[in-house]
Design a protein around this motif. Structure first.
Motif, mmCIF file in Angstrom:
data_model
loop_
_atom_site.group_PDB
_atom_site.id
_atom_site.type_symbol
_atom_site.label_atom_id
_atom_site.label_comp_id
_atom_site.label_asym_id
_atom_site.label_seq_id
_atom_site.Cartn_x
_atom_site.Cartn_y
_atom_site.Cartn_z
ATOM 1 N N ALA A 50 46.626 -3.648 -43.321
ATOM 2 C CA ALA A 50 46.191 -3.170 -44.637
ATOM 3 C C ALA A 50 44.915 -3.876 -45.064
ATOM 4 C CB ALA A 50 47.281 -3.399 -45.677
ATOM 5 N N MET A 51 44.205 -3.244 -45.982
ATOM 6 C CA MET A 51 43.040 -3.895 -46.626
ATOM 7 C C MET A 51 43.081 -3.612 -48.121
ATOM 8 S SD MET A 51 39.717 -1.537 -46.175
ATOM 9 C CE MET A 51 39.143 -1.847 -47.822
ATOM 10 N N TRP A 52 42.601 -4.574 -48.885
ATOM 11 C CA TRP A 52 42.642 -4.475 -50.337
ATOM 12 C C TRP A 52 41.230 -4.573 -50.902
ATOM 13 C CZ3 TRP A 52 45.994 -6.873 -47.168
ATOM 14 C CH2 TRP A 52 47.352 -6.609 -47.349
ATOM 15 N N VAL A 53 40.909 -3.695 -51.831
ATOM 16 C CA VAL A 53 39.683 -3.857 -52.620
ATOM 17 C C VAL A 53 40.141 -4.469 -53.939
ATOM 18 C CG1 VAL A 53 37.714 -2.720 -53.699
ATOM 19 C CG2 VAL A 53 38.666 -1.804 -51.566
ATOM 20 N N LEU A 54 39.651 -5.641 -54.242
ATOM 21 C CA LEU A 54 40.094 -6.349 -55.444
ATOM 22 C C LEU A 54 39.270 -5.904 -56.647
ATOM 23 C CD1 LEU A 54 40.822 -9.945 -54.113
ATOM 24 C CD2 LEU A 54 42.141 -7.849 -53.939
ATOM 25 N N PRO A 55 39.760 -6.208 -57.860
ATOM 26 C CA PRO A 55 39.012 -5.782 -59.052
ATOM 27 C C PRO A 55 37.565 -6.267 -59.053
ATOM 28 C CG PRO A 55 41.222 -6.468 -59.653
ATOM 29 C CD PRO A 55 41.060 -6.809 -58.195
ATOM 30 N N ASP A 56 37.263 -7.442 -58.444
ATOM 31 C CA ASP A 56 35.866 -7.910 -58.398
ATOM 32 C C ASP A 56 35.104 -7.310 -57.212
ATOM 33 O OD1 ASP A 56 36.709 -9.219 -56.131
ATOM 34 O OD2 ASP A 56 36.377 -11.253 -56.888
ATOM 35 N N ARG A 57 35.754 -6.385 -56.510
ATOM 36 C CA ARG A 57 35.195 -5.635 -55.374
ATOM 37 C C ARG A 57 35.087 -6.451 -54.084
ATOM 38 N NH1 ARG A 57 36.949 -2.622 -58.365
ATOM 39 N NH2 ARG A 57 35.979 -0.767 -59.246
ATOM 40 N N SER A 58 35.655 -7.640 -54.081
ATOM 41 C CA SER A 58 35.768 -8.334 -52.803
ATOM 42 C C SER A 58 36.876 -7.645 -52.008
ATOM 43 C CB SER A 58 36.060 -9.819 -53.006
ATOM 44 O OG SER A 58 37.273 -9.967 -53.722
ATOM 45 N N ILE A 59 36.851 -7.871 -50.690
ATOM 46 C CA ILE A 59 37.814 -7.174 -49.820
ATOM 47 C C ILE A 59 38.648 -8.192 -49.055
ATOM 48 C CG2 ILE A 59 38.034 -5.584 -47.855
ATOM 49 C CD1 ILE A 59 35.534 -4.172 -48.788
ATOM 50 N N GLU A 60 39.940 -7.925 -48.992
ATOM 51 C CA GLU A 60 40.853 -8.780 -48.226
ATOM 52 C C GLU A 60 41.482 -7.928 -47.129
ATOM 53 O OE1 GLU A 60 42.155 -12.044 -49.014
ATOM 54 O OE2 GLU A 60 40.778 -12.332 -50.700
ATOM 55 N N TYR A 61 41.747 -8.572 -45.985
ATOM 56 C CA TYR A 61 42.329 -7.840 -44.858
ATOM 57 C C TYR A 61 43.614 -8.512 -44.373
ATOM 58 C CZ TYR A 61 37.553 -5.982 -44.451
ATOM 59 O OH TYR A 61 36.338 -5.404 -44.706
ATOM 60 N N SER A 62 44.531 -7.717 -43.850
ATOM 61 C CA SER A 62 45.665 -8.283 -43.127
ATOM 62 C C SER A 62 45.137 -8.800 -41.784
ATOM 63 C CB SER A 62 46.748 -7.218 -42.925
ATOM 64 O OG SER A 62 46.253 -6.188 -42.079
ATOM 65 N N ALA A 63 46.037 -9.440 -41.003
ATOM 66 C CA ALA A 63 45.586 -10.199 -39.823
ATOM 67 C C ALA A 63 44.678 -9.403 -38.878
ATOM 68 C CB ALA A 63 46.802 -10.724 -39.072
ATOM 69 N N ASN A 64 45.010 -8.138 -38.605
ATOM 70 C CA ASN A 64 44.256 -7.409 -37.564
ATOM 71 C C ASN A 64 43.580 -6.130 -38.052
ATOM 72 O OD1 ASN A 64 45.019 -9.213 -35.376
ATOM 73 N ND2 ASN A 64 47.086 -8.420 -35.729
ATOM 74 N N PHE A 65 43.469 -5.956 -39.349
ATOM 75 C CA PHE A 65 42.877 -4.709 -39.855
ATOM 76 C C PHE A 65 41.463 -4.500 -39.326
ATOM 77 C CE2 PHE A 65 40.624 -1.829 -42.568
ATOM 78 C CZ PHE A 65 41.565 -0.901 -42.980
ATOM 79 N N GLU A 66 40.712 -5.602 -39.280
ATOM 80 C CA GLU A 66 39.284 -5.462 -38.940
ATOM 81 C C GLU A 66 39.047 -4.944 -37.520
ATOM 82 O OE1 GLU A 66 36.568 -8.379 -41.349
ATOM 83 O OE2 GLU A 66 38.514 -9.309 -40.974
ATOM 84 N N ASN A 67 40.086 -5.011 -36.672
ATOM 85 C CA ASN A 67 39.953 -4.428 -35.330
ATOM 86 C C ASN A 67 39.683 -2.930 -35.389
ATOM 87 O OD1 ASN A 67 40.542 -6.922 -34.410
ATOM 88 N ND2 ASN A 67 42.658 -6.484 -33.793
ATOM 89 N N TYR A 68 40.086 -2.295 -36.489
ATOM 90 C CA TYR A 68 39.900 -0.839 -36.621
ATOM 91 C C TYR A 68 38.554 -0.470 -37.230
ATOM 92 C CZ TYR A 68 44.889 -0.562 -35.664
ATOM 93 O OH TYR A 68 46.127 -0.669 -35.085
ATOM 94 N N LYS A 69 37.851 -1.457 -37.780
ATOM 95 C CA LYS A 69 36.583 -1.166 -38.440
ATOM 96 C C LYS A 69 35.557 -0.660 -37.445
ATOM 97 C CE LYS A 69 34.631 -3.663 -41.915
ATOM 98 N NZ LYS A 69 34.275 -4.866 -42.716
ATOM 99 N N GLN A 70 34.853 0.386 -37.858
ATOM 100 C CA GLN A 70 33.796 0.903 -36.991
ATOM 101 C C GLN A 70 32.600 -0.050 -37.043
ATOM 102 O OE1 GLN A 70 31.771 4.489 -38.292
ATOM 103 N NE2 GLN A 70 32.007 5.362 -36.271
ATOM 104 N N ASN A 71 32.053 -0.339 -35.879
ATOM 105 C CA ASN A 71 30.924 -1.285 -35.845
ATOM 106 C C ASN A 71 29.643 -0.644 -36.386
ATOM 107 O OD1 ASN A 71 32.269 -3.498 -34.785
ATOM 108 N ND2 ASN A 71 32.290 -2.480 -32.782
#
Ligand code: ADP
Ligand code: MG
Length: 350
Positions: A329-350
Motif C-alpha cells: 500500500a501507499m499513503w498520500v498524507l494531508p501534507d502531501r508527503s507519501i508513505e509506502y509499505s515495505a515493497n510497494f515501490e517495486n511496482y513504481k514505474q521508473n
C-alpha cells in the motif's frame, strides 16, 4: 430497448495498436450505469466485434452483481441488499449465494481489520449520506450531523446482528434499526468474481476498472509479437486543481490496484470538506490520510483494505499491511508527503 440503451452508454474506442499487420489492436469500452461510477474495460483483440462481445458479456455479469449489491434501488424479481435492509427486524430474506458470499467475506475482513471496515455500519453511514446529499444540493445550508444522532445510530452497527444462514440461503438483520452498507467492499468483490469467471473461461489478458477499482487479468498482450508487458496504472493525484492528474504510475500483471480517497465524495461545511469514509471510532470522516492505494491479487481484498487502512493511523495501517503477504500500500498524507509499505515501490514505474 436494452440494446439501444447499451449502444448509447457503451463507447468503443479503437486506439492505435502501434504495430503493423494483423496484430491484435487495443480496444476500450466504457459503461456508465454500474455501481454509480464508470466501468472501463481495456484489452487487445483481433477484431472490434470480438472485443465488443467480450466487454458486453463482462458488463452483463457485473450488472447482476450491481443489482444484488444495491442498497438504494429495487429490481423486479431480485432480492438484494436493500431487500435485506427493508426486512430488518422482520424476517430473513432468501438471497442469491453471491450476497451470502459477499457478506461472509465482509465479516472476515471486519475481524481482520479490527472493525475498521464494517458493512453493518449503515445506520451511521446513512446519516452522513443524507447530510452530504443535502449539502451538495443546497451548499448554503450544508450542515454536520449532531454527534448525539451519530452515537444513537452507532448502537445499531453490531455485525453479529447480521445473521447468515448458509443452508437456508437467508440473511436476517436481527436489529430492526440496522442497515447494511456494502459500499466499501462490493465493487472490488464483484470485480474480482467477474475477473475470475472470465479467467476460468480462458481470458488471459484484460483490464477491468470499476470506478478506479482496477483488476488486471494477466499482462498486457500488445504488439502481436508474442511479447507481454505489465499494465500501467496511474495513481491519481488527490489535488484536482493540480495539472498533473497522476502522481506516478505502477506496473502490474495479474494484480489489483484500489484507491480510497477523501477527494472522491465529499461536501463542504463552513469551508471544510467532509468526505465519505467514516472512522467507526470517532463516527467522523477519517483524517489520517488523503488517499491510500492498495495493490494485491484479490480486488475484493484490495477494496476492503483500502477503506479499512484509510481509517487507521498511518503507522498502524503500515504495520497491518506489512503483516500480510502479497499486499502492498501507499499513503498520500494531508501534507502531501507519501508513505509506502515495505515493497510497494517495486511496482513504481521508473
Ligand atoms: P469508493 O467506493 O468511493 O471508491 P471506498 O471503497 O473506500 O471508496 O468505499 C467508501 C464507501 O464505503 C462509502 O461511500 C460508504 O458507503 C462505505 N463506508 C464508509 N466508511 C465505512 C466504514 N468505516 N466501514 C464500512 N463501510 C464504510
Ligand atoms: Mg473500499
Amino acid at each position: 430497448m436494452k440494446k439501444i440503451l447499451l449502444f448509447i452508454l457503451c463507447i468503443i474506442l479503437l486506439l492505435p495498436a502501434g504495430c503493423a499487420g494483423n496484430s491484435p489492436k487495443r480496444y476500450q469500452a466504457e459503461f456508465l450505469t454500474l455501481f454509480d461510477t464508470v466501468t472501463r474495460i481495456v484489452g487487445y483483440s483481433d477484431s472490434k466485434e470480438e472485443f465488443t462481445e467480450l466487454s458486453q458479456s463482462i458488463y452483463d455479469e457485473l450488472e447482476i452483481y450491481h443489482q444484488l449489491y444495491d442498497i438504494y434501488n429495487d429490481y423486479d424479481g431480485v432480492n438484494n441488499i436493500k431487500t435485506i435492509n427493508d426486512n430488518a427486524g422482520k424476517s430473513p430474506t432468501i438471497v442469491d449465494s453471491r450476497i451470502i458470499d459477499l457478506l461472509l467475506f465482509a465479516k472476515t475482513q471486519y475481524i481482520k481489520t479490527n472493525g475498521k471496515v464494517n458493512v453493518a455500519f449503515g445506520a451511521v453511514l446513512k446519516i452522513w449520506h443524507d447530510y452530504r446529499e443535502q449539502g451538495i444540493d443546497d451548499p448554503e445550508n450544508a450542515a454536520l450531523p449532531q454527534m448525539t444522532e451519530l452515537e444513537a445510530a452507532a448502537e445499531h452497527c453490531n455485525i453479529d446482528d447480521v445473521v447468515i444462514d448458509e443452508d437456508a440461503s437467508t440473511v436476517y438483520l436481527s436489529d430492526p434499526m440496522m442497515r447494511l452498507d456494502v459500499g466499501a467492499v462490493a465493487k472490488g468483490y464483484a470485480t474480482e468474481q467477474v475477473a475470475k469467471h472470465f479467467e476460468a473461461k480462458g481470458v488471459t489478458s484484460l483490464l477491468i476498472s470499476v470506478g478506479g477499482n482496477v483488476r488486471a487479468i494477466g499482462s498486457k498482450a500488445d504488439g502481436g509479437n508474442g511479447n507481454t508487458n505489465p499494465w500501467v496504472i496511474g495513481i491519481q493525484n488527490p489535488d484536482k486543481i493540480n495539472e498533473n492528474t497522476e502522481l506516478f504510475s505502477v506496473e502490474i500483471s495479474e494484480l489489483s490496484v484500489v484507491t480510497s480517497g477523501s477527494y472522491e465524495r465529499y461536501y463542504t461545511v463552513d469551508g471544510k470538506q467532509y468526505h465519505h469514509i467514516i472512522d467507526p471510532e470517532t463516527l467522523m470522516p477519517a483524517e489520517y490520510c488523503t488517499a491510500v492505494s492498495v495493490i494485491c491479487r484479490d480486488s475484493g481484498l484490495a477494496d476492503a483494505f483500502s477503506t479499512a487502512t484509510f481509517n487507521m493511523p498511518v503507522d498502524k495501517a503500515k504495520a497491518f499491511i506489512n503483516s500480510i503477504d502479497g499486499v502492498e500500500a501507499m499513503w498520500v498524507l494531508p501534507d502531501r508527503s507519501i508513505e509506502y509499505s515495505a515493497n510497494f515501490e517495486n511496482y513504481k514505474q521508473n
